[in-house]
Write a protein that holds these residues in place. Structure first.
Motif, PDB file in Angstrom:
ATOM      1  N   GLY A  67       0.802  -1.220   0.000  1.00  0.00           N
ATOM      2  CA  GLY A  67       0.000   0.000   0.000  1.00  0.00           C
ATOM      3  C   GLY A  67       0.831   1.263   0.000  1.00  0.00           C
ATOM      4  N   ILE A  68       1.980   1.209   0.681  1.00  0.00           N
ATOM      5  CA  ILE A  68       2.863   2.379   0.731  1.00  0.00           C
ATOM      6  C   ILE A  68       4.176   2.111  -0.003  1.00  0.00           C
ATOM      7  CG2 ILE A  68       1.883   3.241   2.869  1.00  0.00           C
ATOM      8  CD1 ILE A  68       4.233   2.007   4.375  1.00  0.00           C
ATOM      9  N   GLU A  69       4.254   0.936  -0.635  1.00  0.00           N
ATOM     10  CA  GLU A  69       5.444   0.530  -1.393  1.00  0.00           C
ATOM     11  C   GLU A  69       6.714   0.747  -0.570  1.00  0.00           C
ATOM     12  OE1 GLU A  69       5.400   2.440  -5.188  1.00  0.00           O
ATOM     13  OE2 GLU A  69       3.817   1.121  -5.958  1.00  0.00           O
ATOM     14  N   ARG A  70       6.717   0.103   0.589  1.00  0.00           N
ATOM     15  CA  ARG A  70       7.834   0.289   1.499  1.00  0.00           C
ATOM     16  C   ARG A  70       8.242  -1.033   2.140  1.00  0.00           C
ATOM     17  NH1 ARG A  70       7.767   4.039   6.992  1.00  0.00           N
ATOM     18  NH2 ARG A  70       9.942   3.690   7.595  1.00  0.00           N
ATOM     19  N   THR A  71       9.551  -1.245   2.258  1.00  0.00           N
ATOM     20  CA  THR A  71      10.087  -2.402   2.958  1.00  0.00           C
ATOM     21  C   THR A  71      10.520  -1.980   4.360  1.00  0.00           C
ATOM     22  OG1 THR A  71      10.894  -3.357   0.884  1.00  0.00           O
ATOM     23  CG2 THR A  71      11.814  -4.232   2.912  1.00  0.00           C
ATOM     24  N   VAL A  72      10.048  -2.715   5.359  1.00  0.00           N
ATOM     25  CA  VAL A  72      10.324  -2.377   6.755  1.00  0.00           C
ATOM     26  C   VAL A  72      11.040  -3.547   7.416  1.00  0.00           C
ATOM     27  CG1 VAL A  72       9.312  -1.754   8.985  1.00  0.00           C
ATOM     28  CG2 VAL A  72       8.269  -0.921   6.856  1.00  0.00           C
ATOM     29  N   LYS A  73      12.111  -3.245   8.122  1.00  0.00           N
ATOM     30  CA  LYS A  73      12.797  -4.274   8.904  1.00  0.00           C
ATOM     31  C   LYS A  73      12.192  -4.307  10.302  1.00  0.00           C
ATOM     32  CE  LYS A  73      17.368  -5.891  10.337  1.00  0.00           C
ATOM     33  NZ  LYS A  73      18.834  -5.600  10.339  1.00  0.00           N
ATOM     34  N   LEU A  74      11.726  -5.496  10.731  1.00  0.00           N
ATOM     35  CA  LEU A  74      11.077  -5.616  12.028  1.00  0.00           C
ATOM     36  C   LEU A  74      12.119  -5.715  13.135  1.00  0.00           C
ATOM     37  CD1 LEU A  74       8.711  -6.293  10.088  1.00  0.00           C
ATOM     38  CD2 LEU A  74       7.941  -7.949  11.791  1.00  0.00           C
ATOM     39  N   PRO A  75      12.043  -4.858  14.160  1.00  0.00           N
ATOM     40  CA  PRO A  75      12.978  -4.951  15.285  1.00  0.00           C
ATOM     41  C   PRO A  75      12.609  -6.130  16.179  1.00  0.00           C
ATOM     42  CG  PRO A  75      11.361  -3.246  15.703  1.00  0.00           C
ATOM     43  CD  PRO A  75      11.095  -3.737  14.306  1.00  0.00           C
ATOM     44  N   PRO A  76      13.553  -6.615  16.989  1.00  0.00           N
ATOM     45  CA  PRO A  76      13.264  -7.734  17.894  1.00  0.00           C
ATOM     46  C   PRO A  76      12.071  -7.478  18.807  1.00  0.00           C
ATOM     47  CG  PRO A  76      15.620  -7.330  17.795  1.00  0.00           C
ATOM     48  CD  PRO A  76      14.965  -6.211  17.041  1.00  0.00           C
ATOM     49  N   SER A  77      11.831  -6.211  19.140  1.00  0.00           N
ATOM     50  CA  SER A  77      10.724  -5.880  20.047  1.00  0.00           C
ATOM     51  C   SER A  77       9.353  -6.203  19.461  1.00  0.00           C
ATOM     52  CB  SER A  77      10.777  -4.395  20.408  1.00  0.00           C
ATOM     53  OG  SER A  77      10.674  -3.595  19.241  1.00  0.00           O
ATOM     54  N   MET A  78       9.279  -6.393  18.135  1.00  0.00           N
ATOM     55  CA  MET A  78       7.993  -6.684  17.491  1.00  0.00           C
ATOM     56  C   MET A  78       7.722  -8.176  17.341  1.00  0.00           C
ATOM     57  SD  MET A  78       7.543  -3.789  14.519  1.00  0.00           S
ATOM     58  CE  MET A  78       5.923  -4.457  14.101  1.00  0.00           C
ATOM     59  N   MET A  79       8.668  -9.027  17.731  1.00  0.00           N
ATOM     60  CA  MET A  79       8.504 -10.456  17.522  1.00  0.00           C
ATOM     61  C   MET A  79       7.353 -11.043  18.335  1.00  0.00           C
ATOM     62  SD  MET A  79      10.488 -11.485  15.162  1.00  0.00           S
ATOM     63  CE  MET A  79      10.073  -9.915  14.420  1.00  0.00           C
ATOM     64  N   ALA A  80       7.062 -10.447  19.488  1.00  0.00           N
ATOM     65  CA  ALA A  80       5.981 -10.971  20.330  1.00  0.00           C
ATOM     66  C   ALA A  80       4.615 -10.432  19.941  1.00  0.00           C
ATOM     67  CB  ALA A  80       6.269 -10.655  21.796  1.00  0.00           C
ATOM     68  N   GLN A  81       4.566  -9.509  18.994  1.00  0.00           N
ATOM     69  CA  GLN A  81       3.292  -8.915  18.600  1.00  0.00           C
ATOM     70  C   GLN A  81       2.506  -9.837  17.671  1.00  0.00           C
ATOM     71  OE1 GLN A  81       3.692  -4.913  17.125  1.00  0.00           O
ATOM     72  NE2 GLN A  81       4.937  -4.242  18.861  1.00  0.00           N
ATOM     73  N   SER A  82       1.208  -9.623  17.638  1.00  0.00           N
ATOM     74  CA  SER A  82       0.321 -10.420  16.792  1.00  0.00           C
ATOM     75  C   SER A  82       0.672 -10.264  15.317  1.00  0.00           C
ATOM     76  CB  SER A  82      -1.130  -9.996  17.014  1.00  0.00           C
ATOM     77  OG  SER A  82      -1.984 -10.538  16.028  1.00  0.00           O
ATOM     78  N   TRP A  83       0.654 -11.402  14.599  1.00  0.00           N
ATOM     79  CA  TRP A  83       0.899 -11.383  13.161  1.00  0.00           C
ATOM     80  C   TRP A  83      -0.420 -11.149  12.443  1.00  0.00           C
ATOM     81  CZ3 TRP A  83      -0.638 -14.378   8.941  1.00  0.00           C
ATOM     82  CH2 TRP A  83       0.058 -14.146   7.743  1.00  0.00           C
ATOM     83  N   MET A  84      -0.605  -9.949  11.884  1.00  0.00           N
ATOM     84  CA  MET A  84      -1.757  -9.580  11.075  1.00  0.00           C
ATOM     85  C   MET A  84      -3.088  -9.891  11.756  1.00  0.00           C
ATOM     86  SD  MET A  84      -0.581 -10.246   7.137  1.00  0.00           S
ATOM     87  CE  MET A  84      -1.907  -9.151   6.568  1.00  0.00           C
ATOM     88  N   GLY A  85      -3.144  -9.632  13.071  1.00  0.00           N
ATOM     89  CA  GLY A  85      -4.392  -9.800  13.805  1.00  0.00           C
ATOM     90  C   GLY A  85      -4.739 -11.224  14.173  1.00  0.00           C
ATOM     91  N   THR A  86      -3.808 -12.161  13.973  1.00  0.00           N
ATOM     92  CA  THR A  86      -4.055 -13.559  14.320  1.00  0.00           C
ATOM     93  C   THR A  86      -3.606 -13.827  15.746  1.00  0.00           C
ATOM     94  OG1 THR A  86      -1.895 -14.445  13.643  1.00  0.00           O
ATOM     95  CG2 THR A  86      -3.561 -14.125  11.913  1.00  0.00           C
ATOM     96  N   ASP A  87      -3.746 -15.089  16.182  1.00  0.00           N
ATOM     97  CA  ASP A  87      -3.250 -15.503  17.491  1.00  0.00           C
ATOM     98  C   ASP A  87      -1.814 -15.999  17.419  1.00  0.00           C
ATOM     99  OD1 ASP A  87      -5.689 -15.120  19.130  1.00  0.00           O
ATOM    100  OD2 ASP A  87      -6.525 -16.580  17.724  1.00  0.00           O
TER     101      ASP A  87
END
Length: 255
Positions: free
Chosen positions: A103-123
């Motif tokens: 949607g924004i044509e952007r590549t984002v590197k996920l920091p380690p702090s985001m690993m525990a967050q929900s993946w696309m609203g799933t469990d």
């Protein structure tokens, strides 16, 4: 006669020694079980198409996913439906996690702090889906018993993170089928040793020439009517895949 006596003595000596072997020997056996079970899921490589169903007490939502893996180090997942999410891509390269947002044509590197967050609203967490933490290399393993799941006798493997491992969970319990080395159940615990999620695997059948569980249900503990199911629709194993599949450049054009 002398040979028989020596053989008998050696057998008795081994019988006396084996029960007192250090925990590390048994742990190595547990690690070998986990390694074989993990390798059994993807083989040398895999190409899979899956449906993800998010189930809540008052609504449900579905997504379609295509995923490529190469060993433990590389994975690429693209959302193919619904239309509003189509083209979203997640890439794992060794310990790096990248997300392509069309949607924004952007590549984002996920920091380690985001690993525990929900993946696309799933469990599932980001860590669960892309396996940023390796169940083989980032944990100590111990056989904690056995039990029956899906009519199959399983080892219960307790996994505790290594001190230096950057992982989401403080403990993971895994049940592995003793015949075919299928992962049939996992339990995930937080830093307070509280059970957070349960992963149940079922629908065991041959797909892509490999016996596998074709349905995985992630169920949050204590939340009735809530779960996320991953259902495998097709799978191809051990197909040669080049490293160029798993690049940030390929994220922008993969379908």
């Amino acid at each position: 006669m002398l040979m028989t006596l020596k053989t008998t003595y050696c057998g008795l000596l081994l019988a006396a020694i084996l029960p007192s072997l250090p925990h590390s020997s048994r742990a190595q056996d547990a690690k070998a079980i986990v390694t074989r079970a993990e390798n059994n899921i993807h083989g040398l490589s895999s190409v899979c198409e899956m449906t993800i169903q998010i189930i809540r007490p008052s609504w449900t939502r579905s997504m379609s996913i295509k995923a490529w893996t190469k060993g433990e180090q590389y994975s690429l997942m693209v959302v193919t439906a619904p239309a509003k999410d189509a083209g979203t891509v997640f890439l794992k390269r060794v310990k790096e996690i990248w997300n392509w947002l069309p949607g924004i044509e952007r590549t984002v590197k996920l920091p380690p702090s985001m690993m525990a967050q929900s993946w696309m609203g799933t469990d599932f967490t980001n860590d669960d889906l892309v396996k940023a933490s390796s169940r083989i290399d980032d944990y100590m393993h111990r056989i904690a018993g056995d039990s029956m799941i899906e009519g199959r006798k399983c080892w219960k493997i307790e996994m505790i993170p290594l001190p230096q491992a950057a992982v989401v969970w403080s403990k993971v319990n895994m049940w592995v089928d003793q015949k075919d080395y299928l992962e049939l159940r996992l339990e995930f615990f937080d830093e307070d040793n509280k059970l957070i999620n349960i992963l149940q695997c079922s629908g065991i059948r041959t797909m892509g020439g490999r016996l596998m569980a074709t349905k995985m249900e992630m169920i949050p503990a204590g939340r009735n009517g809530q779960e996320t199911a991953i259902i495998y629709n097709s799978a191809v194993f051990d197909k040669p895949l080049g490293d160029d599949v798993f690049t940030t450049e390929n994220m922008k054009k993969v379908k």
